[in-house]
Each structure stands twice: as C-alpha cells, then as structure tokens.
Design an enzyme around this catalytic site. Structure first.
Site, short mmCIF file in Angstrom:
data_model
loop_
_atom_site.label_atom_id
_atom_site.label_comp_id
_atom_site.label_asym_id
_atom_site.label_seq_id
_atom_site.Cartn_x
_atom_site.Cartn_y
_atom_site.Cartn_z
N ASP A 224 -21.54 -47.64 24.99
CA ASP A 224 -21.23 -47.57 23.51
C ASP A 224 -22.10 -48.59 23.18
O ASP A 224 -22.28 -49.96 23.60
CB ASP A 224 -19.83 -47.91 23.31
CG ASP A 224 -19.50 -47.70 21.68
OD1 ASP A 224 -20.22 -47.19 20.94
OD2 ASP A 224 -18.61 -48.63 21.53
N HIS B 298 -17.12 -51.01 11.34
CA HIS B 298 -16.35 -51.37 12.74
C HIS B 298 -15.16 -52.50 12.16
O HIS B 298 -15.38 -53.10 11.13
CB HIS B 298 -17.33 -52.18 13.51
CG HIS B 298 -18.29 -51.15 14.13
ND1 HIS B 298 -19.48 -51.47 13.92
CD2 HIS B 298 -18.06 -50.12 14.87
CE1 HIS B 298 -20.21 -50.32 14.54
NE2 HIS B 298 -19.31 -49.68 15.25
N GLY B 299 -14.26 -52.77 13.06
CA GLY B 299 -13.20 -53.61 12.76
C GLY B 299 -12.49 -53.28 11.74
O GLY B 299 -12.04 -51.97 11.48
N HIS C 161 -18.47 -43.74 13.46
CA HIS C 161 -17.98 -45.16 14.01
C HIS C 161 -17.03 -45.73 12.91
O HIS C 161 -17.03 -45.52 12.03
CB HIS C 161 -19.22 -45.99 14.45
CG HIS C 161 -20.00 -45.61 15.66
ND1 HIS C 161 -20.21 -46.40 16.65
CD2 HIS C 161 -20.65 -44.40 15.79
CE1 HIS C 161 -20.96 -45.90 17.52
NE2 HIS C 161 -21.08 -44.77 16.99
N THR D 241 -10.34 -50.44 17.25
CA THR D 241 -9.86 -51.53 16.67
C THR D 241 -8.28 -51.20 16.71
O THR D 241 -7.62 -52.14 17.00
CB THR D 241 -10.37 -51.87 15.32
OG1 THR D 241 -11.71 -52.21 15.33
CG2 THR D 241 -9.49 -53.00 14.58
N GLU E 120 -28.30 -44.31 16.15
CA GLU E 120 -27.80 -44.75 14.86
C GLU E 120 -29.05 -44.82 14.01
O GLU E 120 -29.96 -45.69 14.16
CB GLU E 120 -26.86 -45.99 15.01
CG GLU E 120 -26.32 -46.53 13.72
CD GLU E 120 -25.20 -47.33 14.00
OE1 GLU E 120 -24.44 -47.76 15.01
OE2 GLU E 120 -25.26 -48.30 12.98
ZN LIG Z 1 -19.89 -48.30 16.80
#
Ligand SMILES: [Zn+2]
Length: 286
Positions: free
Chosen positions: A82, A181-182, A209, A234, A134
C-alpha cells in the site's frame, strides 16, 4: 488458497457489482482479525501493508505468516503493498512475494508520475504482480490518525486519467474525488460526477482510498460508478484504541491482563472488517 493478484480479484468484483476491501496489516493481531473476518463472511480480501508502516513491523516476518494463513482460507486473498513510495520498496515487496503493489507517485508532476509508474509496471508485469497507481492526490496523510481534507485543486482529472492509463499500462487507478485518509474534517462530499467521467475515460478498475468515515450510501454510489477496491484502515485503528482503553478501565481483575486485551482488540478489529465486507457487497462472494 494461494494468493492471487489484484487484477484477478477486481475483474470478478467488476462483473459481480461489488468492491473488495483492502485492510491494513500492522501486526499479527490485525492479520488474524482480517483473515478471520474474510473466512466468516466468505469474502475475498486484500491485505494491505503500507510503506509508512514499515517501521512498525518486520516484513520478512509478517509476509510468510500472511502467505501461510491466506493459503488455508477458502477465499481469494491479495497481498498488496500500500502506497509504495520508492522503486526500492516495490522491488523488496515483489521479491518477498507480494502479488500486487500500489505505486504512489501523487506527489510527482504528471510526466514524472507517468515515467516512474511505467518503470514499476515494467518490473511487476513479467512477475505476475498487478500495479495500482494514483493520479491527483487523495487528501490527508496515509497512515491514519490525522484529520484529513481533500483539496479540489488536486482531484483526479478525467482527461489526464485517460492519458495516464494509456501511457503506463497499470491495472487499477486510485482516484481523488473528495476522499481523504485519516478522519474526515466535517462530512465528506464525494464528487460522483467526476467519478463517472473518470470511469468513462480510464476504462479500468478504480480504487477509493480513505474509506473510513464514508456512508453506506457513498459506498453504494461509488461501487455503481466503477469503484471495485476500497481502502480502509482508520476505522480499524480507532476500534483497536477504543477497545484497549475500555480494557484498561475495567477494574481490578482485568487490570494488566494483556493477553485478554489483545484478544479483545482482535475481535473488535475483526468486527469492523466484517461490517465493511457486508457494506462493500463482497460478503458471500468468496
Ligand atoms: Zn491510501
């Protein structure tokens, strides 16, 4: 079953109209939790090991364990690097037996992202390893914990996606459409119109993602518009921390009972993974 590559699993997902979850392994507890969930839900699964987590685990220890445990399962499993950030990490992962890699060149300019991604494909393809890349930049910091927000300036452009796919020969594309993310800062807003355009232009499996914090409705629409892999970490990390905190606060007789705490954490993480497999529609597709 022996491990399969990403292309194999995503082709089936595309035909079946569901997405496969990619869940991060940070230790043996998470590995067991994810694979238990896959078995219980009879779901294909993608084991993600992120380069940002390399300092927390020893690849040479965890990879043989993942290969052996996945081999005993009746469902198809992918071992995916990843957010590989360097060519060296890609080589190391492929040589250790990963069946899929994500190369993250999102910090590079377009031409350099194309150039480096093409190099990765050139290394991986003859070895039967799939490549995800990406384009644009997913918000937040990979690795979880921090609050993330997506920058519309850096959303994936459909025209560029077409060119990128044609020039690199990748197997799957991670999109930036408001995902992050997060933890999300405020309610997430995904640009579904853009997703539809990217699907049309790119013509290959798409990856979302930043799955933690999105709604069941978001997932449903995303899958309808071509998302076949959803990265999720997360929410697992939060479940683990919450459970550990609860265990530590639970009075005298459980105090300092570390094995019981680890077991509780594993069960909590497994429950979160099972929930996602049901939401993504991959449950029962093993
Ligand atoms: Zn990611």
């Amino acid at each position: 079953m022996t491990l399969v590559n990403l292309k194999t699993i995503l082709e089936k997902a595309r035909r079946g109209g569901y997405a496969v979850g990619a869940f991060n392994v940070i230790d043996l507890t998470f590995l067991e939790a994810i694979l238990d969930a896959a078995q219980k839900q009879n779901s294909p699964v993608i084991l993600n090991i992120a380069e940002v987590h390399f300092p927390f685990l020893t690849l040479e220890n965890i990879v043989p364990a993942a290969v052996m445990l996945a081999g005993r399962l009746p469902v198809e499993t992918v071992l995916n690097l990843d957010h590989g950030l360097t060519i060296e990490a890609i080589h190391r992962a492929v040589d250790l037996g990963f069946t899929s890699v994500m190369f993250d060149g999102s910090h590079l300019d377009f031409a350099e992202n194309v150039h480096q991604t093409r190099e990765v494909v050139r290394y991986c393809r003859p070895r039967g390893v799939s490549v995800e890349a990406e384009l644009g930049a997913v918000g937040g910091e990979e690795g979880g914990g921090l609050v993330g927000s997506a920058d519309p300036e850096r959303y994936t452009d459909a025209g560029q996606a077409r060119e990128f796919v044609r020039k690199t020969g990748i197997d799957a594309l991670a999109v930036a459409i408001g995902n992050s993310h997060g933890k999300y800062k405020g309610a997430p807003h995904l640009d579904f119109e853009r997703l539809a355009d990217i699907r049309e232009a790119a013509g290959l499996p798409l990856v979302l993602h930043g799955g933690s914090g999105l709604s069941a409705e978001d997932f449903r629409r995303a899958v309808l518009l071509g998302i076949v892999k959803i990265n999720f970490f997360t929410g697992m990390s939060q479940a683990a921390i919450r459970t550990a905190q609860d265990c530590l606060q639970q009075g005298d007789e459980r105090y300092n009972d570390y094995p019981a705490m680890v077991r509780s954490v594993r069960n909590a993480v497994g429950a979160v993974v099972e929930e996602q497999m049901i939401l993504f529609g991959s449950a029962g597709q093993g």
